[in-house]
Scaffold this motif. Structure first.
Motif, mmCIF file in Angstrom:
data_model
loop_
_atom_site.group_PDB
_atom_site.id
_atom_site.type_symbol
_atom_site.label_atom_id
_atom_site.label_comp_id
_atom_site.label_asym_id
_atom_site.label_seq_id
_atom_site.Cartn_x
_atom_site.Cartn_y
_atom_site.Cartn_z
ATOM 1 N N TYR A 142 0.826 -1.203 0.000
ATOM 2 C CA TYR A 142 0.000 0.000 0.000
ATOM 3 C C TYR A 142 0.870 1.267 0.000
ATOM 4 C CZ TYR A 142 -4.711 -1.923 0.772
ATOM 5 O OH TYR A 142 -5.928 -2.538 0.631
ATOM 6 N N ILE A 143 2.003 1.222 0.707
ATOM 7 C CA ILE A 143 2.874 2.398 0.753
ATOM 8 C C ILE A 143 3.465 2.670 -0.629
ATOM 9 C CG2 ILE A 143 4.964 3.359 1.790
ATOM 10 C CD1 ILE A 143 4.307 1.712 4.316
ATOM 11 N N VAL A 144 3.824 1.614 -1.355
ATOM 12 C CA VAL A 144 4.283 1.776 -2.736
ATOM 13 C C VAL A 144 3.176 2.425 -3.577
ATOM 14 C CG1 VAL A 144 4.962 0.547 -4.835
ATOM 15 C CG2 VAL A 144 5.952 -0.107 -2.630
ATOM 16 N N PHE A 145 1.951 1.955 -3.418
ATOM 17 C CA PHE A 145 0.829 2.542 -4.150
ATOM 18 C C PHE A 145 0.608 4.003 -3.742
ATOM 19 C CE2 PHE A 145 -1.115 -1.939 -4.589
ATOM 20 C CZ PHE A 145 -0.524 -2.109 -5.825
ATOM 21 N N ALA A 146 0.828 4.302 -2.455
ATOM 22 C CA ALA A 146 0.668 5.682 -2.005
ATOM 23 C C ALA A 146 1.686 6.584 -2.688
ATOM 24 C CB ALA A 146 0.819 5.757 -0.491
ATOM 25 N N ALA A 147 2.933 6.126 -2.813
ATOM 26 C CA ALA A 147 3.949 6.908 -3.526
ATOM 27 C C ALA A 147 3.541 7.100 -4.986
ATOM 28 C CB ALA A 147 5.306 6.212 -3.427
ATOM 29 N N HIS A 148 2.969 6.058 -5.566
ATOM 30 C CA HIS A 148 2.459 6.147 -6.934
ATOM 31 C C HIS A 148 1.361 7.216 -7.016
ATOM 32 C CE1 HIS A 148 0.152 4.863 -10.527
ATOM 33 N NE2 HIS A 148 1.271 4.294 -10.944
ATOM 34 N N ALA A 149 0.439 7.210 -6.068
ATOM 35 C CA ALA A 149 -0.662 8.182 -6.070
ATOM 36 C C ALA A 149 -0.155 9.602 -5.856
ATOM 37 C CB ALA A 149 -1.680 7.811 -4.994
ATOM 38 N N LEU A 150 0.814 9.768 -4.952
ATOM 39 C CA LEU A 150 1.360 11.105 -4.706
ATOM 40 C C LEU A 150 1.980 11.684 -5.966
ATOM 41 C CD1 LEU A 150 3.051 10.599 -1.219
ATOM 42 C CD2 LEU A 150 1.063 12.015 -1.720
ATOM 43 N N HIS A 151 2.513 10.822 -6.832
ATOM 44 C CA HIS A 151 3.117 11.297 -8.080
ATOM 45 C C HIS A 151 2.082 11.444 -9.194
ATOM 46 C CE1 HIS A 151 5.971 11.857 -11.290
ATOM 47 N NE2 HIS A 151 5.506 10.794 -11.929
ATOM 48 N N PRO B 53 -2.468 19.688 -2.947
ATOM 49 C CA PRO B 53 -3.313 20.722 -2.313
ATOM 50 C C PRO B 53 -4.262 20.149 -1.270
ATOM 51 C CG PRO B 53 -3.955 20.368 -4.616
ATOM 52 C CD PRO B 53 -2.670 19.645 -4.408
ATOM 53 N N PHE B 54 -4.696 18.899 -1.474
ATOM 54 C CA PHE B 54 -5.589 18.289 -0.490
ATOM 55 C C PHE B 54 -4.868 18.114 0.837
ATOM 56 C CE2 PHE B 54 -7.264 14.587 1.722
ATOM 57 C CZ PHE B 54 -8.614 14.918 1.810
ATOM 58 N N LEU B 55 -3.632 17.608 0.809
ATOM 59 C CA LEU B 55 -2.870 17.442 2.050
ATOM 60 C C LEU B 55 -2.594 18.784 2.704
ATOM 61 C CD1 LEU B 55 -0.278 14.698 1.013
ATOM 62 C CD2 LEU B 55 -2.159 14.442 2.631
ATOM 63 N N ALA B 56 -2.307 19.806 1.896
ATOM 64 C CA ALA B 56 -2.008 21.125 2.452
ATOM 65 C C ALA B 56 -3.215 21.737 3.147
ATOM 66 C CB ALA B 56 -1.499 22.048 1.350
ATOM 67 N N SER B 57 -4.413 21.469 2.635
ATOM 68 C CA SER B 57 -5.616 22.108 3.186
ATOM 69 C C SER B 57 -6.347 21.243 4.207
ATOM 70 C CB SER B 57 -6.575 22.464 2.045
ATOM 71 O OG SER B 57 -6.962 21.301 1.335
ATOM 72 N N ASN B 58 -5.895 20.005 4.379
ATOM 73 C CA ASN B 58 -6.540 19.092 5.348
ATOM 74 C C ASN B 58 -5.467 18.430 6.204
ATOM 75 O OD1 ASN B 58 -9.599 18.819 4.443
ATOM 76 N ND2 ASN B 58 -8.359 18.846 2.582
ATOM 77 N N ALA C 206 -3.392 2.872 10.066
ATOM 78 C CA ALA C 206 -2.479 3.700 10.864
ATOM 79 C C ALA C 206 -1.093 3.756 10.225
ATOM 80 C CB ALA C 206 -2.390 3.145 12.287
ATOM 81 N N LEU C 207 -0.571 2.614 9.808
ATOM 82 C CA LEU C 207 0.751 2.578 9.191
ATOM 83 C C LEU C 207 0.767 3.328 7.861
ATOM 84 C CD1 LEU C 207 1.635 -1.148 9.934
ATOM 85 C CD2 LEU C 207 2.826 0.844 10.870
ATOM 86 N N LEU C 208 -0.272 3.163 7.068
ATOM 87 C CA LEU C 208 -0.340 3.846 5.783
ATOM 88 C C LEU C 208 -0.454 5.353 5.972
ATOM 89 C CD1 LEU C 208 -0.480 3.730 2.717
ATOM 90 C CD2 LEU C 208 -2.923 3.210 2.904
ATOM 91 N N THR C 209 -1.245 5.781 6.942
ATOM 92 C CA THR C 209 -1.352 7.216 7.236
ATOM 93 C C THR C 209 -0.005 7.799 7.607
ATOM 94 O OG1 THR C 209 -3.647 6.952 7.989
ATOM 95 C CG2 THR C 209 -2.467 8.918 8.736
ATOM 96 N N GLU C 210 0.729 7.087 8.468
ATOM 97 C CA GLU C 210 2.053 7.559 8.866
ATOM 98 C C GLU C 210 2.988 7.623 7.663
ATOM 99 O OE1 GLU C 210 4.930 9.045 11.426
ATOM 100 O OE2 GLU C 210 2.803 8.670 11.825
ATOM 101 N N ALA C 211 2.966 6.598 6.833
ATOM 102 C CA ALA C 211 3.867 6.546 5.685
ATOM 103 C C ALA C 211 3.581 7.668 4.692
ATOM 104 C CB ALA C 211 3.756 5.190 4.995
ATOM 105 N N ILE C 212 2.319 8.013 4.494
ATOM 106 C CA ILE C 212 1.980 9.098 3.571
ATOM 107 C C ILE C 212 2.537 10.418 4.090
ATOM 108 C CG2 ILE C 212 0.037 10.472 2.699
ATOM 109 C CD1 ILE C 212 -1.465 7.752 2.440
ATOM 110 N N GLY C 213 2.451 10.636 5.384
ATOM 111 C CA GLY C 213 3.067 11.833 5.958
ATOM 112 C C GLY C 213 4.569 11.844 5.761
ATOM 113 N N LEU C 214 5.199 10.682 5.910
ATOM 114 C CA LEU C 214 6.654 10.582 5.726
ATOM 115 C C LEU C 214 7.046 10.825 4.272
ATOM 116 C CD1 LEU C 214 7.203 7.465 7.996
ATOM 117 C CD2 LEU C 214 7.987 9.789 8.494
ATOM 118 N N LEU C 215 6.282 10.267 3.351
ATOM 119 C CA LEU C 215 6.552 10.481 1.933
ATOM 120 C C LEU C 215 6.377 11.950 1.567
ATOM 121 C CD1 LEU C 215 4.756 7.371 0.398
ATOM 122 C CD2 LEU C 215 7.183 7.920 0.077
ATOM 123 N N ALA C 216 5.326 12.558 2.078
ATOM 124 C CA ALA C 216 5.052 13.954 1.751
ATOM 125 C C ALA C 216 6.137 14.887 2.290
ATOM 126 C CB ALA C 216 3.685 14.357 2.300
#
Length: 422
Positions: A252-261, A269-274, A374-384
């Motif tokens: 899922y974390i790999v997919f999250a990096a894919h989505a962030l790109h 902008p979604f992360l910045a405003s939420n 919980a782990l995916l939420t943390e990883a998205i913050g770390l990637l960002a």
């Protein structure tokens, strides 16, 4: 009195004798494609020469996960069972035995322990970053050891006393080869046996030494429905059922990096405003839209009627998890990556089933779902928070491979120096 054949036609039959080759060729999209072809969210066919009813959508998931209706026993391919479940595990139990065993897992999913998992992952990520800086890495290859160290620590096993690369290879291969046959499956089975041998040693050590806090101690001293402790072999299987899914979150974390790109115009902008809930919502949309488990199988345990058809004990039913998360009756523009949809209340209970559905406490819904989130939420913050570039690569995600990844493993070129906001 209505013609029973009329009732039977409410669930259409797919043309052709067997659909196994079509399923393998189209993969995750097979059931959804056929539902669209038949204008129905359910149909009958054969898979591996066995008669089966395929279901898709939130209403169908509600039918599938009705309490006590299905059993997992005999409902999934042997390769999946042997690598991801094995004999005696919680997934193969029903009724009171399942309820008591599952309670063991749920007791480990307290808010405090979920926060601990996030903290451990952040520490392991920071340590890995020291090696990643100034390099181009494929997250597919870099994350298994990070997630294995996180899993060991969360379960109360000091990684410095273990061969982490060996454990990572075992746990990752079980996941990667679950949809395989032939040499890849046989190699994974050998590694599974090696991992079980190691896990039994951990259980025996936990039982002979002082009682430890955490998952290892909880599994080692669990009392089952009959009041007895688990055998060393079954306790080892359940320990792996805690470790392996944490490693699987790396996918899922790999997919999250894919989505962030790929969806950066939406996500940044979604992360910045939420800031409070943004990473969690992005993670939920990753879980909804990206391919993880394709389907889940069940054998009818308690006969029932639906759509004018009688389902008898032993009938095989397969629910499309991937397609249900794209149910257009529930999700507006279901193919669009839109994390904002997870900030709004009112989602039907069975619309979000990337890791299965049903009641968390009494059904077969994955007890570690909150841990995954919980782990995916943390990883998205770390990637960002990282500074990295995404080099040219093949970002396509094949749907005819179970489980799947971006073709080139989601490569990133990490900047030198400390992580900083992009």
């Amino acid at each position: 009195m209505q013609d029973p054949m009329h009732h039977e036609q409410r669930i259409p039959a797919l043309p052709g004798f067997d659909s196994t080759l079509g399923f393998l060729r189209e993969g995750y999209a097979f059931i959804g494609n056929r539902c669209a072809q038949l204008a129905s969210d359910t149909f009958t066919t054969r898979l591996m020469l066995r008669p089966v009813t395929c279901l898709r959508g939130a209403e169908a998931a509600d039918v599938f996960y009705h309490p006590g209706r299905m059993t997992r026993n005999g409902a999934m391919p042997r390769s999946v069972v042997s690598l991801l479940q094995d004999r005696g595990s919680v997934q193969g139990l029903d009724g009171r035995a399942h309820h008591i065993r599952k309670a063991m897992f749920l007791e480990l999913m307290t808010p405090e322990r979920l926060d601990l998992a996030r903290w451990v992952l952040a520490e392991e990520w920071a340590a890995a970053m020291r090696d990643w800086q100034g390099r181009t890495i494929a997250l597919r290859d870099a994350l298994p050891e990070v997630m294995t160290r996180t899993a060991l620590r969360w379960c109360g096993i000091p990684p410095e006393q273990e061969d982490v690369p060996e454990r990572a290879e075992e746990l990752s291969t079980m996941i990667e080869a679950a949809g395989s046959i032939g040499p890849a499956y046989l190699r994974a089975l050998r590694l599974r046996h090696r991992s079980e041998t190691w896990a039994r040693r951990q259980i025996r050590h936990a039982r002979t030494g002082p009682i430890r806090d955490g998952a290892l101690g909880r599994v080692a001293h669990h009392e089952d429905a009959d009041g007895s402790h688990l055998s060393d072999a079954v306790a080892a299987v359940e320990l792996l059922n805690l470790l392996r899914p944490i490693v699987a979150v790396g996918r899922y974390i790999v997919f999250a990096a894919h989505a962030l790109h790929v969806h950066s115009a939406t996500v940044k902008p979604f992360l910045a405003s939420n800031q409070a809930e943004g990473a969690r919502a992005v993670g939920e949309e990753v879980r909804r839209l990206y391919p993880f488990f394709p389907v889940i199988g069940g054998k009818v345990r308690a006969p029932f009627d639906w759509r004018g058809r009688s389902f008898r004990a032993g009938d095989w039913v397969v629910l499309d998890l991937y397609g249900t998360c794209r149910d257009g009756a529930v999700w507006a523009e279901p193919e669009t990556f839109d994390p904002a949809r997870h900030l709004a209340p009112g989602r039907p209970d069975h619309a979000m089933v990337p890791q299965g559905g049903g009641d968390l406490a009494t059904g077969h819904r994955c007890p570690g779902e909150h841990l995954s989130t919980a782990l995916l939420t943390e990883a998205i913050g770390l990637l960002a928070a990282m500074t990295y570039d995404v080099p040219d690569q093949d970002l396509r995600i094949p749907l005819d491979h179970f489980p799947t990844w971006p073709r080139d493993g989601m490569k990133i070129s990490v900047a030198r120096g400390r992580a900083a906001d992009q």
